[in-house]
Design an enzyme around this catalytic site. Structure first.
Site, PDB file in Angstrom:
ATOM      1  N   ASP A  23       0.810  -1.217   0.000  1.00  0.00           N
ATOM      2  CA  ASP A  23       0.000   0.000   0.000  1.00  0.00           C
ATOM      3  C   ASP A  23       0.845   1.269   0.000  1.00  0.00           C
ATOM      4  O   ASP A  23       2.068   1.222   0.163  1.00  0.00           O
ATOM      5  CB  ASP A  23      -0.955   0.008   1.205  1.00  0.00           C
TER       6      ASP A  23
ATOM      7  N   ASN B 162      -7.085  -3.236  14.554  1.00  0.00           N
ATOM      8  CA  ASN B 162      -8.479  -3.461  14.152  1.00  0.00           C
ATOM      9  C   ASN B 162      -8.611  -4.654  13.203  1.00  0.00           C
ATOM     10  O   ASN B 162      -9.668  -4.880  12.634  1.00  0.00           O
ATOM     11  CB  ASN B 162      -9.048  -2.200  13.490  1.00  0.00           C
TER      12      ASN B 162
ATOM     13  N   HIS C  73      -6.935  -5.093  10.343  1.00  0.00           N
ATOM     14  CA  HIS C  73      -6.716  -4.842   8.914  1.00  0.00           C
ATOM     15  C   HIS C  73      -5.425  -5.496   8.429  1.00  0.00           C
ATOM     16  O   HIS C  73      -4.492  -5.718   9.199  1.00  0.00           O
ATOM     17  CB  HIS C  73      -6.762  -3.338   8.576  1.00  0.00           C
TER      18      HIS C  73
ATOM     19  N   GLU D 276      -9.535  -2.188   5.628  1.00  0.00           N
ATOM     20  CA  GLU D 276     -10.117  -1.901   6.936  1.00  0.00           C
ATOM     21  C   GLU D 276     -11.372  -2.745   7.182  1.00  0.00           C
ATOM     22  O   GLU D 276     -11.931  -3.312   6.239  1.00  0.00           O
ATOM     23  CB  GLU D 276     -10.474  -0.410   7.006  1.00  0.00           C
TER      24      GLU D 276
HETATM   25  P1  PGA Z   1       2.488  -1.569  12.574  1.00  0.00           P
HETATM   26  O1  PGA Z   1       1.261  -1.536  11.581  1.00  0.00           O
HETATM   27  O2  PGA Z   1       3.439  -2.597  12.045  1.00  0.00           O
HETATM   28  O3  PGA Z   1       3.078  -0.188  12.535  1.00  0.00           O
HETATM   29  O4  PGA Z   1       1.954  -1.959  13.915  1.00  0.00           O
HETATM   30  C1  PGA Z   1       0.720  -2.724  11.127  1.00  0.00           C
HETATM   31  C2  PGA Z   1      -0.469  -2.449  10.274  1.00  0.00           C
HETATM   32  O5  PGA Z   1      -1.155  -1.432  10.505  1.00  0.00           O
HETATM   33  O6  PGA Z   1      -0.743  -3.237   9.363  1.00  0.00           O
END
Ligand code: PGA
Length: 242
Positions: free
Chosen positions: A67, A136, A138, A143
């Protein structure tokens, strides 16, 4: 799902690097799916180390990132383009022409998304996809309430994601509210998947992913239907499934 629980972040990063390195050794022209965020940073450090000390060869590898924020340019230090350059690409012998990250400031986002999918297909699909997970649930920026059939597309970021990612920005208001993300369908077409998670904050999302019902409210739960997923967790992220 294969679940590996390790003691800490360093061990998680080493195990993930082992899997990525094996893939590249066995198939030097592998197509790697890459993630950003805090979670894979240790894995990237390990891979750089193996390039420097053991000559792990990335020269034939192709990469696709999951992304990119919408509306920020590649020069922006918050872009995932910048992150990948700084944390991995500039430290290894990868051919930058073979690295792919969605262009968040493309003139036509629709065209950008279609072309991104095309490029993945042309490369023969993703051999191994690395994923982090949001608190959450995702994966990528897919999301909760995601359409499981989505391919690469423009997404609205969840309030929880904006809050979590504000730690990298001066203020919450500076966090982009949209992003281009590979869709769940794109991710599920990867031949192998590694999901990494560390810390207490991910324990609930991991519980829902592994033990919960497959449902769009926990996008990562769809991984239960993939036949080659390895989940590498530190003790804290695994605390609710043990
Ligand atoms: P993070 O993010 O590795 O910074 O915890 C993971 C994500 O949001 O997929």
């Amino acid at each position: 799902m294969r679940i590996i629980v390790v003691n800490n972040y360093e061990e998680m990063s080493r195990k993930a690097a082992d899997m990525m390195a094996s893939q590249v050794i066995l198939k030097p022209d592998s197509v790697l799916g890459l993630a950003t965020g805090s979670t894979p940073l240790g894995m990237y450090k390990e891979l750089v180390d193996r390039y420097e000390k053991e000559g792990l060869d990335f020269s034939k590898v192709t990469t696709f990132n999951l992304d990119e924020y919408y509306g920020i340019t590649r020069e922006n230090t918050q872009s995932y383009y910048y992150y990948m350059r700084n944390n991995l690409f500039k430290h290894i012998n990868i051919d930058l022409q073979k690295t792919n990250i969605p262009n968040g400031s493309a003139e036509s986002i629709e065209k950008e998304c279609e072309e991104y999918e095309e490029r993945i297909k042309k490369a023969g699909g993703i051999d191994i996809q690395v994923l982090g997970i949001g608190s959450n649930g995702h994966i990528g920026f897919n999301e909760p309430d995601i359409n499981f059939e989505a391919e690469t597309h423009l997404v609205n970021l969840d309030e929880e994601t904006i809050k979590a990612n504000s730690r990298f920005f001066n203020s919450k208001e500076d966090v982009p509210v949209k992003a281009i993300s590979m869709g769940i369908k794109t991710i599920m077409q990867s031949k192998k998947i590694i999901l990494l998670a560390n810390g207490e904050g991910k324990a609930e999302a991991i519980y829902e992913t592994v033990k919960g019902k497959i449902n769009p409210n926990t996008p990562a739960s769809i991984l239960q239907l993939h036949n080659d997923v390895t989940i590498i967790l530190d003790k804290n992220a695994a605390s609710k499934i043990q």
